[in-house]
Scaffold this motif. Structure first.
Motif, PDB file in Angstrom:
ATOM      1  N   GLN A 417      40.559  53.849  18.694  1.00  0.00           N
ATOM      2  CA  GLN A 417      41.026  54.094  17.098  1.00  0.00           C
ATOM      3  C   GLN A 417      41.767  55.558  17.260  1.00  0.00           C
ATOM      4  N   ALA A 418      41.834  56.015  15.636  1.00  0.00           N
ATOM      5  CA  ALA A 418      42.253  57.270  15.176  1.00  0.00           C
ATOM      6  C   ALA A 418      43.646  56.768  14.144  1.00  0.00           C
ATOM      7  N   GLU A 419      42.460  57.889  12.935  1.00  0.00           N
ATOM      8  CA  GLU A 419      42.949  57.486  12.193  1.00  0.00           C
ATOM      9  C   GLU A 419      43.228  58.817  11.263  1.00  0.00           C
ATOM     10  N   ASN A 420      44.238  58.685   9.785  1.00  0.00           N
ATOM     11  CA  ASN A 420      43.495  59.777   9.217  1.00  0.00           C
ATOM     12  C   ASN A 420      42.977  59.643   8.013  1.00  0.00           C
ATOM     13  N   LEU A 421      41.978  60.320   6.933  1.00  0.00           N
ATOM     14  CA  LEU A 421      41.222  60.006   6.703  1.00  0.00           C
ATOM     15  C   LEU A 421      40.974  61.518   5.255  1.00  0.00           C
ATOM     16  N   GLU A 422      41.188  60.655   4.065  1.00  0.00           N
ATOM     17  CA  GLU A 422      40.667  61.694   3.176  1.00  0.00           C
ATOM     18  C   GLU A 422      39.541  61.558   2.246  1.00  0.00           C
ATOM     19  N   VAL A 423      38.324  62.192   2.891  1.00  0.00           N
ATOM     20  CA  VAL A 423      36.994  62.005   2.293  1.00  0.00           C
ATOM     21  C   VAL A 423      36.699  62.669   0.986  1.00  0.00           C
ATOM     22  N   ASP A 424      36.560  61.735  -0.124  1.00  0.00           N
ATOM     23  CA  ASP A 424      36.415  62.643  -1.291  1.00  0.00           C
ATOM     24  C   ASP A 424      34.927  62.695  -1.796  1.00  0.00           C
ATOM     25  N   ALA A 425      34.313  63.955  -2.499  1.00  0.00           N
ATOM     26  CA  ALA A 425      33.115  64.236  -2.799  1.00  0.00           C
ATOM     27  C   ALA A 425      32.466  62.341  -2.690  1.00  0.00           C
ATOM     28  N   ASP A 426      32.858  61.348  -3.064  1.00  0.00           N
ATOM     29  CA  ASP A 426      32.356  60.185  -3.718  1.00  0.00           C
ATOM     30  C   ASP A 426      31.135  59.668  -2.370  1.00  0.00           C
ATOM     31  N   TYR A 427      32.833  59.575  -1.266  1.00  0.00           N
ATOM     32  CA  TYR A 427      32.525  58.614   0.130  1.00  0.00           C
ATOM     33  C   TYR A 427      31.325  59.909   0.632  1.00  0.00           C
ATOM     34  N   ALA A 428      31.581  61.232   0.766  1.00  0.00           N
ATOM     35  CA  ALA A 428      30.568  62.310   1.420  1.00  0.00           C
ATOM     36  C   ALA A 428      29.667  62.387   1.271  1.00  0.00           C
ATOM     37  N   LYS A 429      28.651  61.521  -0.541  1.00  0.00           N
ATOM     38  CA  LYS A 429      27.460  61.655  -0.761  1.00  0.00           C
ATOM     39  C   LYS A 429      26.757  60.638   0.264  1.00  0.00           C
ATOM     40  N   LEU A 430      27.868  59.876   0.597  1.00  0.00           N
ATOM     41  CA  LEU A 430      27.015  58.079   1.703  1.00  0.00           C
ATOM     42  C   LEU A 430      26.832  59.284   3.098  1.00  0.00           C
ATOM     43  N   HIS A 431      27.272  60.019   3.306  1.00  0.00           N
ATOM     44  CA  HIS A 431      26.798  60.724   4.801  1.00  0.00           C
ATOM     45  C   HIS A 431      26.544  62.568   4.105  1.00  0.00           C
ATOM     46  N   ILE A 432      25.288  62.259   4.990  1.00  0.00           N
ATOM     47  CA  ILE A 432      24.341  63.940   4.985  1.00  0.00           C
ATOM     48  C   ILE A 432      25.488  65.062   5.523  1.00  0.00           C
ATOM     49  N   ASP A 433      25.915  64.892   6.033  1.00  0.00           N
ATOM     50  CA  ASP A 433      26.692  66.098   7.096  1.00  0.00           C
ATOM     51  C   ASP A 433      28.013  65.709   6.781  1.00  0.00           C
ATOM     52  N   ALA A 434      28.379  65.646   6.058  1.00  0.00           N
ATOM     53  CA  ALA A 434      29.822  65.064   5.099  1.00  0.00           C
ATOM     54  C   ALA A 434      30.331  65.894   4.298  1.00  0.00           C
ATOM     55  N   ARG A 435      31.459  66.769   4.208  1.00  0.00           N
ATOM     56  CA  ARG A 435      31.790  66.808   2.602  1.00  0.00           C
ATOM     57  C   ARG A 435      33.351  66.491   2.444  1.00  0.00           C
ATOM     58  N   PRO A 436      33.851  66.877   1.886  1.00  0.00           N
ATOM     59  CA  PRO A 436      35.075  66.451   1.015  1.00  0.00           C
ATOM     60  C   PRO A 436      36.242  67.061   1.407  1.00  0.00           C
ATOM     61  N   GLY A 437      37.253  66.334   2.221  1.00  0.00           N
ATOM     62  CA  GLY A 437      38.309  67.118   2.902  1.00  0.00           C
ATOM     63  C   GLY A 437      39.087  66.186   3.787  1.00  0.00           C
ATOM     64  N   ARG A 438      39.865  66.461   4.353  1.00  0.00           N
ATOM     65  CA  ARG A 438      41.237  65.908   5.648  1.00  0.00           C
ATOM     66  C   ARG A 438      39.874  65.671   6.473  1.00  0.00           C
ATOM     67  N   TYR A 439      40.011  64.546   7.440  1.00  0.00           N
ATOM     68  CA  TYR A 439      39.407  64.787   8.697  1.00  0.00           C
ATOM     69  C   TYR A 439      40.168  63.579   9.041  1.00  0.00           C
ATOM     70  N   VAL A 440      40.111  63.988  10.309  1.00  0.00           N
ATOM     71  CA  VAL A 440      41.322  62.843  11.415  1.00  0.00           C
ATOM     72  C   VAL A 440      39.547  62.114  12.467  1.00  0.00           C
ATOM     73  N   ARG A 441      39.757  60.574  11.926  1.00  0.00           N
ATOM     74  CA  ARG A 441      38.335  59.593  12.243  1.00  0.00           C
ATOM     75  C   ARG A 441      38.750  59.007  13.431  1.00  0.00           C
ATOM     76  N   LEU A 442      37.953  58.685  15.005  1.00  0.00           N
ATOM     77  CA  LEU A 442      37.996  58.403  16.219  1.00  0.00           C
ATOM     78  C   LEU A 442      37.319  57.536  16.198  1.00  0.00           C
ATOM     79  N   LYS A 443      37.681  56.123  16.722  1.00  0.00           N
ATOM     80  CA  LYS A 443      36.761  55.357  16.231  1.00  0.00           C
ATOM     81  C   LYS A 443      36.389  54.648  17.594  1.00  0.00           C
ATOM     82  N   VAL A 444      34.882  54.072  18.695  1.00  0.00           N
ATOM     83  CA  VAL A 444      35.175  53.577  19.677  1.00  0.00           C
ATOM     84  C   VAL A 444      34.417  52.538  19.265  1.00  0.00           C
TER      85      VAL A 444
END
Length: 666
Positions: A417-444
């Protein structure tokens, strides 16, 4: 303590009159510097607490001499006779040497560095009564200076000998400091670097980019880090890791920029070799599936050939031909996809559409994975573009798909699967390497055995594997993590034993990314106008097929089985031959040698090179010889006819630059 700097005047009876306490006695007693007085013979008459501390005991006034039991030395260690000491010289000659630095050594062996300030004391009639001396203990100060000098020498030695290139620039971009490594890299001695700017050493466009980076660092105060490409003094292209920070003065104001860059060319080469080896491992795991699928492809062809020799109705004949053509195209597609994945073209990050990468990897999996695994893909048409390396992202997806396949030995479902995703500051806090911004999420996602909780933290460690010996190196997921992090992304794992696993890959979207234009439909076939084409190939079947195909589409054909035979044919029909279509790898004389000889005979002759390898090792040599057109076998008739038309109607077309990546167009 005895009062300092006071004189004793004899009374009429010969006894000493009571001494008058000077008003500054308390002040002198509180001084941190050692102060003492002595008579004309050097006997101590008074002292303060600091002097007693310096002596290491309470001196006896009237008995102890000013030097006590000290030894005295010059700062460089040379001993000074007591008779030549500053106090002795003052009492003997009246000459003073205020501010002279000495080293004094007490009987207990302790040494002190002091500044001595001796002065004579006179009575009211101008006669010398004795002397006063002020000794400033500078031992700690000199020790601090020595440590500072050692630290400075260490700093200079480290900076000078580090393999990194280190520099400082002022606000105008002029170099104010450069270490020895940077001088070597730029091929200039230090005096020729200082005061000059990047524009003096790099191409204008690159120098402008470096200046823009410097200005941004100075304006924002934020550090800058990036991988860049430069040319060194020998003209070699080098990849470097650059880090810059703002340079501030004592007041905290920005006064320039300082930075360091490290040559990572060899490191990048090793990384590419490692990634290529890991891709080969992935291909090895697909070998059984490829063999099985190619056998399925060859089966209808082998069954159709005997039937074609029979007297079949036109409709049946056409149906068999369609089956054979479809099988050949399917087999060619599998080989082409596997070659492209195995070869790879690691390079810089460019804008790319992940939808195409997902489709290609999905096609490979569909052709090579066991048929008891149901594959499905869900990719939106408006998926954002990425800034990345297409080969590396393909490798990430392939590693995850192979792991999913291995987790389902009895079959199951595998979903991409693939989808567009906006990562905000709250979501980024849940992942140590994440930063807020626009991402493409690829899922297997797979419905396999799942990953036990106790090993989920270790699966990204190099060489960690749960597979039996000989079935895996444990590098797949560690490689995946490294590639994703190098793209500024991060990975999230969710797995439940007995239910399945989902790997989510988050990759930053490219700025202003938009969906690709839909592909254009197939172009109509372009016929020739009687031009003569010389076809050179060591495969008889290919020559016969090319002869029939081109003859039916308006061309005259000549053929040869190797380079030597082709030269003989060309010598006889030089004026008639318009284009040479030659294979690259042949016996007797290969394609490169043939082209080299033909270009000497007829420099303007147009040549199309053809190879069964999509990226031929000889492509750069052919480009240098002026060959601008390449075809990768097997290719459809429409592509061959289109390429011939392009060559015949664009005479003298220059070959692409030799530095470009050689590509056999599909």
């Amino acid at each position: 303590m005895n009062p300092c700097c006071c004189s004793a005047t004899p009374s009429a009876s010969g006894s000493q009159a009571p001494q008058r306490e000077p008003p500054y006695r308390k002040f002198i007693g509180a001084l941190a510097a050692a102060v003492y007085t002595c008579d004309r013979h050097g006997r101590i008459t008074s002292y303060n607490a600091a002097a007693a501390t310096l002596w290491g005991r309470e001196p006896e006034p009237g008995t102890d001499r000013w030097c006590g039991s000290w030894r005295i030395y010059e700062p460089d260690g040379r001993p000074i006779p007591l008779a030549e000491s500053p106090m002795a010289e003052l009492l003997q000659t009246g000459r003073t040497t205020a501010g002279r630095e000495l080293v004094i050594e007490r009987p207990d062996g302790r040494r002190f560095q002091v500044l001595t300030h001796p002065q004579l004391i006179y009575d009211e009639f101008g006669a010398v009564l004795g002397a006063v001396n002020l000794l400033v203990d500078i031992t700690a100060h000199r020790a601090a200076e020595a440590r500072l000098q050692d630290s400075e020498r260490l700093y200079q030695s480290l900076v000078a000998n580090l393999p990194q290139n280190i520099f400082r620039k002022d606000t105008a971009g002029r170099f104010t400091f450069a270490n020895a490594r940077l001088c070597v890299t730029l091929g200039r001695p230090l005096p020729e670097l200082l005061g000059r700017t990047d524009a003096d050493f790099f191409p204008p466009e690159q120098a402008a980019q470096f200046r823009a980076d410097d200005l941004r660092v100075m304006a924002t105060g934020e550090p800058y880090a990036a991988e860049e490409t430069i040319q060194d003094a020998q003209g070699r292209t080098r990849q470097v890791q650059v880090n810059k920070t703002a340079l501030r003065d004592a007041a905290g104001l920005v006064c320039g920029v300082q930075g360091v860059f490290l040559d990572i060319t060899e490191k990048k080469l090793l990384e590419r070799q490692f990634l290529r080896a890991q891709r080969m491992e992935s291909l090895g795991t697909l070998a059984c599936g490829v063999a099985h699928d190619l056998n399925n492809i060859l089966a209808p062809i082998l069954m159709a050939v005997p039937l074609l020799r029979m007297d079949l109705p036109p409709a049946d004949f056409a149906s068999l031909m369609d089956i054979m053509e479809s099988s050949v195209q399917r087999g060619a597609g599998i080989v082409r996809q596997l070659l492209a994945f195995g070869r790879g073209t690691e390079g810089g990050h460019t804008a790319l559409q992940p939808r195409h990468l997902l489709r290609e990897i999905h096609n490979i999996a569909s052709e090579t994975f066991p048929k008891n695994i149901a594959l499905s893909a869900h990719v939106p048409a408006d998926l954002w573009a990425l800034m990345g390396d297409a080969t590396q992202i393909q490798q990430v997806l392939m590693n995850l798909l192979v792991n999913a396949r291995d987790a389902m030995p009895l079959g199951g479902r595998l979903i991409t699967q693939a989808e567009n995703l906006e990562v905000d500051a709250d979501y980024a806090k849940l992942h140590i390497d994440a930063r807020p911004g626009r991402y493409v999420r690829l899922k297997v996602t797979d419905t396999g055995s799942g990953i036990p909780k106790e090993i989920q933290e270790r699966i990204f460690e190099p060489f960690f594997t749960t597979k039996p010996p000989g079935q895996g190196t444990g590098l797949g997921l560690s490689t995946t993590l490294g590639i994703v992090q190098s793209h500024g992304g991060f990975i999230h794992l969710y797995s439940e034993p007995g239910i399945g696993t989902t790997f989510s890959i988050y990759l930053p979207a490219a700025p202003d990314s938009a969906a690709d234009e839909p592909p254009a439909g197939p172009a109509p076939l372009v016929r020739g106008a009687g031009e003569t084409i010389l076809v050179v190939d060591d495969e008889v079947g290919f020559i016969e097929a090319a002869t029939h195909t081109l003859s039916l589409n308006g061309y005259s054909l000549l053929s040869a089985r190797d380079g030597g035979e082709a030269l003989a044919v060309f010598a006889r029909h030089r004026d008639a031959i318009k284009v040479v279509l030659t294979d690259v790898q042949m016996p007797v004389m290969d394609g490169v040698t043939l082209v080299r000889v033909l270009k000497k005979i007829a420099p303007q002759l147009q040549v199309i090179a053809s190879s069964g390898l999509e990226y031929s090792p000889q492509a750069d040599e052919l480009r240098a010889l002026g060959v601008a057109h390449f075809l990768s076998k097997p290719y459809p008739v429409a592509q061959l006819l289109t390429r011939l038309h392009e060559v015949l109607h664009t005479p003298g077309e220059a070959a692409p630059a030799t530095g470009a990546q050689p590509v056999f167009n599909q």
